[in-house]
Design a protein around this motif. Sequence first.
Motif, PDB file in Angstrom:
ATOM      1  N   ILE A   5      50.040  47.468  43.978  1.00 15.58           N
ATOM      2  CA  ILE A   5      49.987  46.086  44.458  1.00 15.58           C
ATOM      3  C   ILE A   5      48.631  45.798  45.094  1.00 15.58           C
ATOM      4  CG2 ILE A   5      50.943  44.507  46.177  1.00 15.58           C
ATOM      5  CD1 ILE A   5      53.695  45.660  45.456  1.00 15.58           C
ATOM      6  N   LEU A   6      48.091  46.760  45.815  1.00 13.77           N
ATOM      7  CA  LEU A   6      46.758  46.603  46.386  1.00 13.77           C
ATOM      8  C   LEU A   6      45.710  46.490  45.279  1.00 13.77           C
ATOM      9  CD1 LEU A   6      45.760  46.365  49.252  1.00 13.77           C
ATOM     10  CD2 LEU A   6      45.374  48.809  49.276  1.00 13.77           C
ATOM     11  N   ASP A   7      45.868  47.276  44.211  1.00 15.86           N
ATOM     12  CA  ASP A   7      44.992  47.139  43.046  1.00 15.86           C
ATOM     13  C   ASP A   7      45.099  45.730  42.465  1.00 15.86           C
ATOM     14  OD1 ASP A   7      43.675  49.575  42.804  1.00 15.86           O
ATOM     15  OD2 ASP A   7      45.305  50.489  41.664  1.00 15.86           O
ATOM     16  N   GLY A   8      46.315  45.244  42.336  1.00 15.26           N
ATOM     17  CA  GLY A   8      46.535  43.904  41.794  1.00 15.26           C
ATOM     18  C   GLY A   8      45.881  42.830  42.640  1.00 15.26           C
ATOM     19  N   LEU A   9      45.960  42.973  43.951  1.00 19.18           N
ATOM     20  CA  LEU A   9      45.316  42.019  44.853  1.00 19.18           C
ATOM     21  C   LEU A   9      43.801  42.045  44.675  1.00 19.18           C
ATOM     22  CD1 LEU A   9      45.626  40.003  47.208  1.00 19.18           C
ATOM     23  CD2 LEU A   9      45.482  41.957  48.748  1.00 19.18           C
ATOM     24  N   CYS A  10      43.235  43.240  44.588  1.00 14.37           N
ATOM     25  CA  CYS A  10      41.783  43.369  44.385  1.00 14.37           C
ATOM     26  C   CYS A  10      41.364  42.769  43.048  1.00 14.37           C
ATOM     27  CB  CYS A  10      41.362  44.832  44.451  1.00 14.37           C
ATOM     28  SG  CYS A  10      41.438  45.550  46.091  1.00 14.37           S
ATOM     29  N   ILE A  11      42.144  43.015  42.008  1.00 15.53           N
ATOM     30  CA  ILE A  11      41.822  42.479  40.685  1.00 15.53           C
ATOM     31  C   ILE A  11      41.915  40.964  40.686  1.00 15.53           C
ATOM     32  CG2 ILE A  11      42.655  42.360  38.299  1.00 15.53           C
ATOM     33  CD1 ILE A  11      43.388  45.375  38.640  1.00 15.53           C
ATOM     34  N   PHE A  71      35.981  46.988  39.076  1.00 13.51           N
ATOM     35  CA  PHE A  71      35.761  48.341  38.589  1.00 13.51           C
ATOM     36  C   PHE A  71      36.547  49.338  39.438  1.00 13.51           C
ATOM     37  CE2 PHE A  71      31.616  46.619  36.914  1.00 13.51           C
ATOM     38  CZ  PHE A  71      32.014  46.658  35.597  1.00 13.51           C
ATOM     39  N   PRO A  72      37.348  50.192  38.797  1.00  9.99           N
ATOM     40  CA  PRO A  72      38.213  51.110  39.554  1.00  9.99           C
ATOM     41  C   PRO A  72      37.464  52.012  40.537  1.00  9.99           C
ATOM     42  CG  PRO A  72      38.885  51.066  37.261  1.00  9.99           C
ATOM     43  CD  PRO A  72      37.605  50.273  37.352  1.00  9.99           C
ATOM     44  N   ALA A  73      36.287  52.472  40.180  1.00  9.79           N
ATOM     45  CA  ALA A  73      35.550  53.395  41.065  1.00  9.79           C
ATOM     46  C   ALA A  73      35.192  52.721  42.387  1.00  9.79           C
ATOM     47  CB  ALA A  73      34.298  53.895  40.365  1.00  9.79           C
ATOM     48  N   THR A  74      34.671  51.515  42.321  1.00  9.21           N
ATOM     49  CA  THR A  74      34.301  50.822  43.560  1.00  9.21           C
ATOM     50  C   THR A  74      35.533  50.242  44.253  1.00  9.21           C
ATOM     51  OG1 THR A  74      33.786  48.837  42.273  1.00  9.21           O
ATOM     52  CG2 THR A  74      31.949  50.291  42.854  1.00  9.21           C
ATOM     53  N   ARG A  75      36.513  49.816  43.477  1.00  8.55           N
ATOM     54  CA  ARG A  75      37.742  49.283  44.063  1.00  8.55           C
ATOM     55  C   ARG A  75      38.444  50.352  44.895  1.00  8.55           C
ATOM     56  NH1 ARG A  75      40.421  47.285  39.635  1.00  8.55           N
ATOM     57  NH2 ARG A  75      41.498  49.246  39.292  1.00  8.55           N
ATOM     58  N   ASN A  76      38.468  51.588  44.403  1.00  6.68           N
ATOM     59  CA  ASN A  76      39.113  52.672  45.139  1.00  6.68           C
ATOM     60  C   ASN A  76      38.414  52.957  46.465  1.00  6.68           C
ATOM     61  OD1 ASN A  76      41.150  53.002  43.271  1.00  6.68           O
ATOM     62  ND2 ASN A  76      40.013  54.538  42.100  1.00  6.68           N
ATOM     63  N   ARG A  77      37.127  52.680  46.537  1.00  2.33           N
ATOM     64  CA  ARG A  77      36.406  52.864  47.796  1.00  2.33           C
ATOM     65  C   ARG A  77      36.670  51.715  48.764  1.00  2.33           C
ATOM     66  NH1 ARG A  77      31.658  56.464  47.829  1.00  2.33           N
ATOM     67  NH2 ARG A  77      31.773  57.665  45.918  1.00  2.33           N
ATOM     68  N   LEU A  78      36.981  50.530  48.236  1.00  2.09           N
ATOM     69  CA  LEU A  78      37.233  49.368  49.081  1.00  2.09           C
ATOM     70  C   LEU A  78      38.688  49.251  49.517  1.00  2.09           C
ATOM     71  CD1 LEU A  78      35.117  46.721  47.131  1.00  2.09           C
ATOM     72  CD2 LEU A  78      34.564  47.755  49.329  1.00  2.09           C
ATOM     73  N   LYS A  79      39.602  49.871  48.785  1.00  2.56           N
ATOM     74  CA  LYS A  79      41.027  49.740  49.089  1.00  2.56           C
ATOM     75  C   LYS A  79      41.408  50.252  50.467  1.00  2.56           C
ATOM     76  CE  LYS A  79      43.021  51.524  45.535  1.00  2.56           C
ATOM     77  NZ  LYS A  79      43.947  51.946  44.497  1.00  2.56           N
ATOM     78  N   PRO A  80      40.883  51.378  50.964  1.00  2.00           N
ATOM     79  CA  PRO A  80      41.261  51.801  52.321  1.00  2.00           C
ATOM     80  C   PRO A  80      40.895  50.762  53.387  1.00  2.00           C
ATOM     81  CG  PRO A  80      40.237  53.617  51.165  1.00  2.00           C
ATOM     82  CD  PRO A  80      40.066  52.405  50.295  1.00  2.00           C
ATOM     83  N   PHE A  81      39.738  50.145  53.243  1.00  2.00           N
ATOM     84  CA  PHE A  81      39.335  49.097  54.186  1.00  2.00           C
ATOM     85  C   PHE A  81      40.302  47.921  54.107  1.00  2.00           C
ATOM     86  CE2 PHE A  81      37.173  44.993  54.604  1.00  2.00           C
ATOM     87  CZ  PHE A  81      36.878  45.028  55.959  1.00  2.00           C
ATOM     88  N   LEU A  82      40.628  47.502  52.895  1.00  2.00           N
ATOM     89  CA  LEU A  82      41.546  46.376  52.711  1.00  2.00           C
ATOM     90  C   LEU A  82      42.931  46.709  53.249  1.00  2.00           C
ATOM     91  CD1 LEU A  82      41.949  43.550  51.577  1.00  2.00           C
ATOM     92  CD2 LEU A  82      42.442  44.578  49.369  1.00  2.00           C
ATOM     93  N   SER A  83      43.382  47.933  53.028  1.00  2.00           N
ATOM     94  CA  SER A  83      44.686  48.359  53.511  1.00  2.00           C
ATOM     95  C   SER A  83      44.733  48.333  55.041  1.00  2.00           C
ATOM     96  CB  SER A  83      44.989  49.763  52.991  1.00  2.00           C
ATOM     97  OG  SER A  83      46.217  50.208  53.472  1.00  2.00           O
ATOM     98  N   ARG A  84      43.686  48.871  55.676  1.00  2.00           N
ATOM     99  CA  ARG A  84      43.628  48.847  57.142  1.00  2.00           C
ATOM    100  C   ARG A  84      43.596  47.420  57.665  1.00  2.00           C
ATOM    101  NH1 ARG A  84      39.813  52.897  56.338  1.00  2.00           N
ATOM    102  NH2 ARG A  84      38.130  51.450  56.806  1.00  2.00           N
ATOM    103  N   ARG A  85      42.852  46.581  56.986  1.00  2.00           N
ATOM    104  CA  ARG A  85      42.732  45.171  57.411  1.00  2.00           C
ATOM    105  C   ARG A  85      44.079  44.456  57.307  1.00  2.00           C
ATOM    106  NH1 ARG A  85      40.414  42.019  60.771  1.00  2.00           N
ATOM    107  NH2 ARG A  85      39.989  39.972  59.960  1.00  2.00           N
TER     108      ARG A  85
END
Length: 128
Positions: free
Chosen positions: A71-77, A100-114
């Motif tokens: 779901i977090l991937d879906g939100l980023c996409i 892009f999955p490589a950069t999205r995976n690096r941004l997801k922890p920040f988004l999750s914490r936020r």
Amino acid sequence: MKFFLLFLVIFPASEIGLFLLSANWIGVLPTVLLIILTGFLGAALAKRQGIEVYHKVQRDLQYGKMPGDAILDGLCIFIGGMLLLLPGFLSDIIGLLLLFPATRNRLKPFLSRRLKKMSEGRRVKIIK
């Protein structure tokens, strides 16, 4: 809130400045065509990745797993696709980073914490 208002002024001004620089550097027509091209490519990429995430959510639910990561991937996409549809070079760069999955995976922890912080501050209500 002050930062959001400041962002609403600085971001469009930066986009306009980049449009002017690009028009001077490569010409007006190539700049317009580049903006249109990134919109179409962004929509196609977001659609393809969105379908992949949809299938991932279905798989997770089939196996009884919570699809939180998907779901977090879906939100980023979704956000990345919207940014690519907007005219502008800065929005395109941010949109591509989210697609892009490589950069999205690096941004997801920040988004999750936020998101977690927003839900704890009662700005977002998560219904279980």
